[in-house]
Structure formats: structure tokens, C-alpha cells
Design a protein around this motif. Structure first.
Motif, PDB file in Angstrom:
ATOM      1  N   HIS A 302       0.822  -1.215   0.000  1.00 13.62           N
ATOM      2  CA  HIS A 302       0.000   0.000   0.000  1.00 13.62           C
ATOM      3  C   HIS A 302       0.854   1.264   0.000  1.00 13.62           C
ATOM      4  CE1 HIS A 302      -3.828  -2.061   0.495  1.00 13.62           C
ATOM      5  NE2 HIS A 302      -3.300  -2.803   1.455  1.00 13.62           N
ATOM      6  N   GLY A 303       2.150   1.117  -0.210  1.00 18.00           N
ATOM      7  CA  GLY A 303       3.025   2.275  -0.272  1.00 18.00           C
ATOM      8  C   GLY A 303       3.251   2.949   1.070  1.00 18.00           C
ATOM      9  N   ILE A 304       3.145   2.186   2.157  1.00 13.45           N
ATOM     10  CA  ILE A 304       3.300   2.729   3.503  1.00 13.45           C
ATOM     11  C   ILE A 304       4.693   2.408   4.020  1.00 13.45           C
ATOM     12  CG2 ILE A 304       2.467   2.617   5.896  1.00 13.45           C
ATOM     13  CD1 ILE A 304      -0.279   1.842   4.736  1.00 13.45           C
ATOM     14  N   ASN A 305       5.406   3.417   4.491  1.00 15.27           N
ATOM     15  CA  ASN A 305       6.731   3.207   5.066  1.00 15.27           C
ATOM     16  C   ASN A 305       6.624   2.400   6.358  1.00 15.27           C
ATOM     17  OD1 ASN A 305       8.045   4.712   3.052  1.00 15.27           O
ATOM     18  ND2 ASN A 305       7.711   6.632   4.167  1.00 15.27           N
ATOM     19  N   VAL A 306       7.521   1.441   6.524  1.00 11.78           N
ATOM     20  CA  VAL A 306       7.484   0.543   7.669  1.00 11.78           C
ATOM     21  C   VAL A 306       8.229   1.163   8.847  1.00 11.78           C
ATOM     22  CG1 VAL A 306       8.076  -1.748   8.544  1.00 11.78           C
ATOM     23  CG2 VAL A 306       7.320  -1.475   6.165  1.00 11.78           C
ATOM     24  N   MET A 307       7.502   1.394   9.930  1.00 11.16           N
ATOM     25  CA  MET A 307       8.118   1.841  11.182  1.00 11.16           C
ATOM     26  C   MET A 307       8.529   0.657  12.037  1.00 11.16           C
ATOM     27  SD  MET A 307       8.204   5.115  11.075  1.00 11.16           S
ATOM     28  CE  MET A 307       8.730   5.345  12.763  1.00 11.16           C
ATOM     29  N   GLN A 308       7.699  -0.396  12.014  1.00 13.03           N
ATOM     30  CA  GLN A 308       7.993  -1.590  12.807  1.00 13.03           C
ATOM     31  C   GLN A 308       7.291  -2.784  12.170  1.00 13.03           C
ATOM     32  OE1 GLN A 308      10.032  -1.909  15.463  1.00 13.03           O
ATOM     33  NE2 GLN A 308       9.656  -4.125  15.501  1.00 13.03           N
ATOM     34  N   HIS A 309       8.074  -3.805  11.832  1.00 14.49           N
ATOM     35  CA  HIS A 309       7.509  -5.031  11.272  1.00 14.49           C
ATOM     36  C   HIS A 309       6.913  -5.862  12.409  1.00 14.49           C
ATOM     37  CE1 HIS A 309       6.947  -8.676   9.005  1.00 14.49           C
ATOM     38  NE2 HIS A 309       7.841  -9.343   9.719  1.00 14.49           N
ATOM     39  N   LEU A 310       5.591  -5.940  12.433  1.00 17.55           N
ATOM     40  CA  LEU A 310       4.876  -6.774  13.408  1.00 17.55           C
ATOM     41  C   LEU A 310       3.826  -7.575  12.638  1.00 17.55           C
ATOM     42  CD1 LEU A 310       4.222  -4.512  16.555  1.00 17.55           C
ATOM     43  CD2 LEU A 310       5.770  -6.452  16.363  1.00 17.55           C
ATOM     44  N   PRO A 311       4.158  -8.794  12.231  1.00 18.05           N
ATOM     45  CA  PRO A 311       3.256  -9.547  11.349  1.00 18.05           C
ATOM     46  C   PRO A 311       1.926  -9.914  11.977  1.00 18.05           C
ATOM     47  CG  PRO A 311       5.073 -10.932  12.115  1.00 18.05           C
ATOM     48  CD  PRO A 311       5.401  -9.536  12.522  1.00 18.05           C
ATOM     49  N   GLY A 312       1.826  -9.826  13.312  1.00 16.83           N
ATOM     50  CA  GLY A 312       0.570 -10.190  13.968  1.00 16.83           C
ATOM     51  C   GLY A 312      -0.503  -9.131  13.943  1.00 16.83           C
ATOM     52  N   VAL A 313      -0.175  -7.920  13.514  1.00 18.00           N
ATOM     53  CA  VAL A 313      -1.174  -6.848  13.493  1.00 18.00           C
ATOM     54  C   VAL A 313      -2.296  -7.209  12.512  1.00 18.00           C
ATOM     55  CG1 VAL A 313      -1.610  -4.430  12.915  1.00 18.00           C
ATOM     56  CG2 VAL A 313       0.457  -5.048  14.181  1.00 18.00           C
ATOM     57  N   GLY A 314      -3.519  -7.256  13.026  1.00 14.60           N
ATOM     58  CA  GLY A 314      -4.674  -7.593  12.200  1.00 14.60           C
ATOM     59  C   GLY A 314      -4.966  -9.075  12.086  1.00 14.60           C
ATOM     60  N   LYS A 315      -4.015  -9.910  12.504  1.00 15.35           N
ATOM     61  CA  LYS A 315      -4.245 -11.356  12.434  1.00 15.35           C
ATOM     62  C   LYS A 315      -5.000 -11.829  13.691  1.00 15.35           C
ATOM     63  CE  LYS A 315      -1.534 -11.617   8.740  1.00 15.35           C
ATOM     64  NZ  LYS A 315      -0.819 -10.318   8.755  1.00 15.35           N
ATOM     65  N   ASN A 316      -5.371 -13.107  13.691  1.00 16.11           N
ATOM     66  CA  ASN A 316      -5.982 -13.753  14.872  1.00 16.11           C
ATOM     67  C   ASN A 316      -7.372 -13.201  15.189  1.00 16.11           C
ATOM     68  OD1 ASN A 316      -5.685 -15.727  17.017  1.00 16.11           O
ATOM     69  ND2 ASN A 316      -5.486 -14.029  18.453  1.00 16.11           N
ATOM     70  N   PHE A 317      -8.056 -12.599  14.194  1.00 15.29           N
ATOM     71  CA  PHE A 317      -9.401 -12.064  14.421  1.00 15.29           C
ATOM     72  C   PHE A 317     -10.319 -13.153  14.961  1.00 15.29           C
ATOM     73  CE2 PHE A 317     -13.772 -11.511  13.037  1.00 15.29           C
ATOM     74  CZ  PHE A 317     -14.067 -10.194  13.368  1.00 15.29           C
ATOM     75  N   GLN A 318     -11.013 -12.839  16.049  1.00 10.54           N
ATOM     76  CA  GLN A 318     -11.981 -13.765  16.622  1.00 10.54           C
ATOM     77  C   GLN A 318     -13.268 -13.021  16.961  1.00 10.54           C
ATOM     78  OE1 GLN A 318     -10.321 -16.306  19.805  1.00 10.54           O
ATOM     79  NE2 GLN A 318      -8.290 -15.795  19.024  1.00 10.54           N
ATOM     80  N   ASP A 319     -14.355 -13.764  16.891  1.00 12.44           N
ATOM     81  CA  ASP A 319     -15.662 -13.248  17.276  1.00 12.44           C
ATOM     82  C   ASP A 319     -16.492 -14.458  17.685  1.00 12.44           C
ATOM     83  OD1 ASP A 319     -18.011 -11.817  17.612  1.00 12.44           O
ATOM     84  OD2 ASP A 319     -18.059 -10.999  15.583  1.00 12.44           O
ATOM     85  N   HIS A 320     -17.349 -14.291  18.669  1.00 10.46           N
ATOM     86  CA  HIS A 320     -18.315 -15.341  18.953  1.00 10.46           C
ATOM     87  C   HIS A 320     -19.293 -15.421  17.789  1.00 10.46           C
ATOM     88  CE1 HIS A 320     -17.325 -14.270  23.338  1.00 10.46           C
ATOM     89  NE2 HIS A 320     -16.762 -15.430  23.070  1.00 10.46           N
ATOM     90  N   ILE A 321     -19.533 -16.620  17.316  1.00 13.10           N
ATOM     91  CA  ILE A 321     -20.424 -16.809  16.176  1.00 13.10           C
ATOM     92  C   ILE A 321     -21.843 -17.005  16.691  1.00 13.10           C
ATOM     93  CG2 ILE A 321     -20.902 -18.191  14.120  1.00 13.10           C
ATOM     94  CD1 ILE A 321     -17.929 -19.076  14.220  1.00 13.10           C
ATOM     95  N   LEU A 322     -22.771 -16.191  16.200  1.00  9.64           N
ATOM     96  CA  LEU A 322     -24.169 -16.233  16.620  1.00  9.64           C
ATOM     97  C   LEU A 322     -25.046 -16.573  15.424  1.00  9.64           C
ATOM     98  CD1 LEU A 322     -25.995 -15.538  19.147  1.00  9.64           C
ATOM     99  CD2 LEU A 322     -26.371 -13.330  18.047  1.00  9.64           C
ATOM    100  N   LEU A 323     -25.991 -17.480  15.626  1.00 15.39           N
ATOM    101  CA  LEU A 323     -26.938 -17.831  14.563  1.00 15.39           C
ATOM    102  C   LEU A 323     -28.225 -17.044  14.716  1.00 15.39           C
ATOM    103  CD1 LEU A 323     -26.971 -21.683  13.943  1.00 15.39           C
ATOM    104  CD2 LEU A 323     -25.446 -19.941  13.018  1.00 15.39           C
ATOM    105  N   ALA A 324     -28.667 -16.438  13.630  1.00 21.16           N
ATOM    106  CA  ALA A 324     -29.989 -15.818  13.597  1.00 21.16           C
ATOM    107  C   ALA A 324     -30.983 -16.928  13.292  1.00 21.16           C
ATOM    108  CB  ALA A 324     -30.032 -14.723  12.542  1.00 21.16           C
ATOM    109  N   GLY A 325     -31.193 -17.780  14.282  1.00 18.56           N
ATOM    110  CA  GLY A 325     -32.003 -18.961  14.037  1.00 18.56           C
ATOM    111  C   GLY A 325     -32.468 -19.617  15.315  1.00 18.56           C
ATOM    112  N   CYS A 326     -33.360 -20.609  15.204  1.00 22.60           N
ATOM    113  CA  CYS A 326     -34.101 -21.280  16.267  1.00 22.60           C
ATOM    114  C   CYS A 326     -35.150 -20.322  16.807  1.00 22.60           C
ATOM    115  CB  CYS A 326     -33.193 -21.819  17.361  1.00 22.60           C
ATOM    116  SG  CYS A 326     -32.063 -23.109  16.797  1.00 22.60           S
ATOM    117  N   CYS A 327     -36.186 -20.141  16.017  1.00 20.34           N
ATOM    118  CA  CYS A 327     -37.224 -19.148  16.287  1.00 20.34           C
ATOM    119  C   CYS A 327     -38.589 -19.817  16.411  1.00 20.34           C
ATOM    120  CB  CYS A 327     -37.242 -18.110  15.162  1.00 20.34           C
ATOM    121  SG  CYS A 327     -38.482 -16.807  15.332  1.00 20.34           S
ATOM    122  N   TRP A 328     -39.383 -19.343  17.368  1.00 20.82           N
ATOM    123  CA  TRP A 328     -40.725 -19.851  17.591  1.00 20.82           C
ATOM    124  C   TRP A 328     -41.730 -18.698  17.615  1.00 20.82           C
ATOM    125  CZ3 TRP A 328     -36.350 -21.855  19.621  1.00 20.82           C
ATOM    126  CH2 TRP A 328     -36.159 -23.240  19.521  1.00 20.82           C
TER     127      TRP A 328
END
Length: 543
Positions: A302-328
Motif C-alpha cells: 500500500h506504499g506505507i513506510n514501515v516503522m515496525q515489522h509486526l506480522p501479527g497486526v490484524g491477524k488472529n481475528f476472533q468473534d463469537h459466532i451467533l446464529l440468527a435462528g431457532c425461532c418460535w
């Protein structure tokens, strides 16, 4: 007087004074006024001799749809929501699920379901192991919880606090269905517990009423209302709204301040001591990458100058997965009460697991995804139906956040990667099965006209339903994880590796997502950050 006006008039006077004058420098700049940022700013502002600037991209939280805890879902898609979506993925049949995130003072705590879920003992002990610091362990977290809570429920002096800032209670006079759900859950082996944040979160889990941050009937207790508003007349705290941080400023490897845009005008403000990023698990890694901190190859692309190489930035994304389902569908319509989510259970999909991995929640309304709502005959009207939404507490799937471009106003690309593993699908299949057993139990018959969805689907049909219904629990986290391996972004003191004058305090630093809604553990992160920073500078708070 209108209902909205009556609600606003009934609020406690909280000395709301937002700053309009921006100074050239402050001792500390906290970027992001969410669940952690509000805590950090308050704890630092308790020290009279330091100056603190809290920068929030959104506007004021003093609006009826935030104050009324039953209206939380109506904030989604408004100016109080960043409006994120996941990138298309075959794991959810090419869909792009919404990923709501608070863009308002208080962040997620101002627009979420107000559930206070502390997390499991094993979560914090795992964080301590990852950080190599016992101050992150369960007993340490428990001490903070006891200090900040004003618990109104069953007495438990070892685990629960009283007299703290946060008014926490169980939903009062829940809808009648809740009793049926509890009886149905007990019938399939999930024990009822008096306190979902008590001993159950040190063992096998259970079912019951969630803890909620609500007072005076349905008034939301957000981190903004609790931590920030009572301090807004302090001369050493400035709260700047509608200001979007675009870049970190450096001298060498030291962060010296931030640049931001506010109402069409660009500003650069210096931090004499430190900058703290509390922008959340999407915008924190985005700002780091825009500022040259991240995977060098991606930054160069992206043409951005590197100040610090940290390969983990943005990785390991987690979220609880929720289903819009089981409805009565209801026999007799029942309007939602309290926070409209008055039942939850925590359980294991497999008894051999160390920690519970399932966390379904009651949604007191018909709830379908953009696909399932059109495929099934979903009843019309808020009070017409109820949904027991299956959810995963400890998903194995991992995603990432990456830049779309070097333009700070382009939204990040979020590869949520929901249901990418066989283990997650297996756990979700079991979760749907359990929810259907409970919802179709004899105990729930008085509240059940018909099962709307999914019905007795089998095999590939049920898996397809799950992929069409899967989405977010609104708990984005883990993209700048704390730890000691090569993919870690911060150390146990929340300092960004290789950079001086910069810490991160939000859900992005979680090594693994917590078991339960993430607001309470995010408050713990904010409290720990305040402790760490004050200890580092030898600062003493004054009440």
C-alpha cells in the motif's frame, strides 16, 4: 411531554461538558471512547497533575435510543454504528454478515445488549500464561471485578463486589417464557444457577438470567455514563467527540502524538507521555498499519513506510459466532422486557472439553439473517416471536483485518472466516440441537404456537441453514494479541513491541476471546491499563 423527553429529563445530572478547544499537547491521549477507552481516560484523569485527552469518532451517548436499554438493536445501522461488514466467504455461503461496532461515546457499551459476562476462569489464566504475567490471571481479574461492581444479586463475597461504580443486576420481572426456558434447559442436563457470573464460570457453566448493566427500570449503565460523565467537569480531562484519528506521529521509534480529522479540519496533537489506542479490534490494527506498524509486505503493497515489522497486526481475528435462528412464534404476543435478552446458557458441546464452548442467548423478537428471514415464514412484529439464538463461546475459526488502501477513510477489509473449521460446525450443530430441544420442550409449550425455523433439518440441509444464519455476536477481538510469540503485538504491560510511547487497551489485545460477552473483560483490560500506566509513572490517584 414526549416519552423521549421524559427519559432525558429523568437522567441524573452528570456535568456533561465536551471540549471544543483543542490544546497542542496533553500528557496522555486516549484514542477511542469505548468500553476500555472510557475506563483508561477516567483512571488517568483521577491523577490531578496529569492532562488527558479522550478522542472519540462518534457523537454523544445522551440520546434516547442509547439510554433506553431495550432499544439497543435499533442503533445498528445508524450513525452510532461503524457499519462494518465481513468480506464474502464461502464458509457462510458467500454472505457478508454485518459486524456492528459502536461509534458513539461509550462504544459498544452504549449500543449493546447490556449483558455483563465476566468470562471463565480459564480465559484469564490463559491470558496470564500468554503474557508471562500472573497479574492477568483469574484471581487478579476477580479482585478488579469486586472493586468495580455494585452487585445487586445473590450474595457471594468471594466473587462479587458491592459499592463499586457499576450497577449490575439481574433482569427484573422477566417475560414468562424465561421460566419455561430454564425448565427446558434443566431437562436436558444444563443446571440452573442463581448467578451466571458466579461459581458457574469456574466450572461447567449453567443456565439462568444474565447479569445486566441497567438501572431505574431500563436505563442503560454504559462505560461513558459511569466512568466519564461524572468526571467531565475536571480541568485535566478533555473529551473530544466527532474526531477520527488518522495517523500516529513519530520521532524515531517513539510515538509523540496523533493526527485526526474533526468537522473538516485536520489537527495534530502531542502526547508528552503516551498514546493509548482503544479503537477496537478493527480500527486499532487499521490505525497501526496506516502508521507503518504491521506486516512489512502488506504495508509495502500500500506504499506505507514501515516503522515496525509486526506480522501479527490484524491477524488472529476472533468473534463469537451467533446464529440468527431457532425461532418460535408466540401463541400470545409478548413485548420484550429489560434488555430483551433475559436468558442465557453456557455449556459444552462435548463433555471432554476443558471449558464450556456454547453460549446461546434469548432474543425476545423474531431474529433471522438476510437469507433465513426470507426463506422461512418469519412472523411480523417485535412481540410476535422469540428466538433462542445458538452461539459459540470458543470458536476455532480465525480471521484477519487488513487495509483496503492507504486512505484512512476507507474501511478495513474484515475476513471474519466464520465456521471455517470442522470443529466449529460440529459444535454449532450440537448447539442448534440443544436449543431446539429446549424450545420444543413441554415447559415452553404455553409460549409456542409453532417452530418457525429451522425445523428438523438433517445433514447437509442443516449445515446449509447454519451457514446461511451465521453471523456476529458483536464481539470482535484478538487482532493485536498480547503475548510473547512472533505474532504477538503487545507485551504484558500492553506496550506495542518495538515502539515507545504507545500502548493498546481494548479487546484487540485478547490472546483468545473470552467465554461470554466481551464487554466486562474489556473493562478489565481498561482497568489493568490504568494500573499499569500509573505504576509506570509513579502516579497516585485522588478521589
Amino acid at each position: 411531554m414526549s416519552t423521549d423527553a421524559t427519559m432525558l429529563a429523568g437522567l441524573k445530572v452528570d456535568r456533561e461538558v465536551f471540549t471544543e478547544q483543542v490544546r497542542s499537547s496533553y500528557d496522555f491521549i486516549v484514542c477511542g471512547g469505548g468500553s476500555a477507552g472510557c475506563v483508561v481516560a477516567r483512571r488517568l484523569a483521577e491523577v490531578p497533575e496529569v492532562s488527558v485527552l479522550l478522542i472519540e469518532a462518534g457523537g454523544s451517548d445522551r440520546v434516547p435510543s442509547v439510554i433506553d436499554s431495550t432499544q439497543w438493536m435499533w442503533n445498528i445501522g445508524t450513525e452510532r454504528d461503524w457499519g462494518f461488514r465481513a468480506a464474502p466467504s464461502p464458509t457462510v455461503n458467500g454472505r457478508t454478515p454485518l459486524l456492528p461496532m459502536g461509534k458513539v461515546l461509550g462504544g459498544g457499551s452504549s449500543i449493546n445488549g447490556s449483558v455483563w459476562a465476566r468470562g471463565h476462569k480459564h480465559d484469564f489464566d490463559r491470558w496470564a500464561e500468554a503474557a508471562g504475567d500472573p497479574a492477568w490471571n483469574y484471581e487478579s481479574a476477580l479482585a478488579i471485578y469486586r472493586r468495580v461492581e455494585d452487585w445487586q444479586g445473590p450474595k457471594d463475597t468471594h466473587r462479587r463486589g458491592s459499592g463499586g461504580l457499576l450497577n449490575i443486576l439481574q433482569p427484573e420481572n422477566p417475560i414468562p417464557l424465561v421460566a419455561g426456558l430454564i425448565e427446558g434447559a434443566v431437562g436436558i442436563g444444563i443446571p440452573y444457577v442463581e448467578d451466571m457470573n458466579g461459581a458457574a464460570m469456574e466450572g461447567e457453566g449453567g443456565c439462568g438470567l444474565p447479569n445486566v448493566l441497567v438501572q431505574d427500570g431500563n436505563q442503560r449503565v454504559s462505560m461513558a455514563a459511569t466512568y466519564i460523565h461524572p468526571y467531565m467537569d475536571r480541568p485535566n480531562l478533555a473529551v473530544l467527540l466527532c474526531a477520527e484519528v488518522t495517523k500516529l506521529e513519530f520521532v524515531g521509534k517513539r510515538v509523540t502524538g496523533v493526527s485526526f480529522l474533526r468537522r473538516g479540519r485536520h489537527y495534530t496533537v502531542s502526547a508528552d507521555k503516551e498514546v493509548v489506542l482503544s479503537l477496537g479490534a478493527i480500527n486499532t490494527p487499521k490505525l497501526l498499519m496506516l502508521s507503518g506498524i504491521g506486516d512489512a509486505a502488506e504495508l509495502h503493497a500500500h506504499g506505507i513506510n514501515v516503522m515496525q515489522h509486526l506480522p501479527g497486526v490484524g491477524k488472529n481475528f476472533q468473534d463469537h459466532i451467533l446464529l440468527a435462528g431457532c425461532c418460535w412464534e408466540y401463541i400470545t404476543p409478548e413485548p420484550p422486557r429489560n434488555n430483551a435478552a433475559e436468558f442465557v446458557f453456557i455449556a459444552k458441546s462435548d463433555p471432554s472439553l476443558k471449558t464450556p464452548d456454547l453460549m446461546p442467548v434469548l432474543e425476545e423478537t423474531p431474529f433471522g439473517s438476510e437469507v433465513t428471514a426470507s426463506q422461512f415464514d418469519l412472523p411480523v412484529g417485535t412481540a410476535s416471536a422469540w428466538t433462542l439464538a445458538p452461539g459459540l463461546a470458543r470458536p476455532d475459526s480465525r480471521g484477519r483485518v487488513r487495509l483496503a488502501s492507504s486512505n484512512p477513510f476507507d474501511k478495513a477489509i474484515i475476513e471474519a472466516n466464520f465456521l471455517a473449521t470442522e470443529t466449529d460446525m460440529k459444535a454449532m450443530l450440537r448447539c442448534v440441537e440443544m436449543c431446539r430441544e429446549i424450545g420444543n420442550s413441554i415447559a415452553c409449550a404455553p409460549y409456542r404456537k409453532r417452530e418457525v425455523m429451522p425445523g428438523p433439518l438433517k445433514g447437509a440441509e442443516m449445515e446449509n441453514f447454519i451457514r446461511n444464519a451465521a453471523g456476529t455476536y458483536f464481539h470482535q477481538s484478538c487482532t493485536c494479541k498480547m503475548g510473547r510469540d512472533e505474532m504477538s503485538v503487545v507485551d504484558g504491560a500492553l506496550r506495542v513491541y518495538g515502539i515507545d510511547g504507545l500502548r493498546i487497551a481494548d479487546a484487540s489485545i485478547m490472546p483468545d476471546i473470552s467465554t461470554g460477552n466481551t464487554m466486562a473483560p474489556t473493562v478489565i483490560i481498561g482497568e489493568r491499563a490504568g494500573e499499569i500506566i500509573k505504576a509506570h509513572y509513579g502516579l497516585a490517584a485522588v478521589a
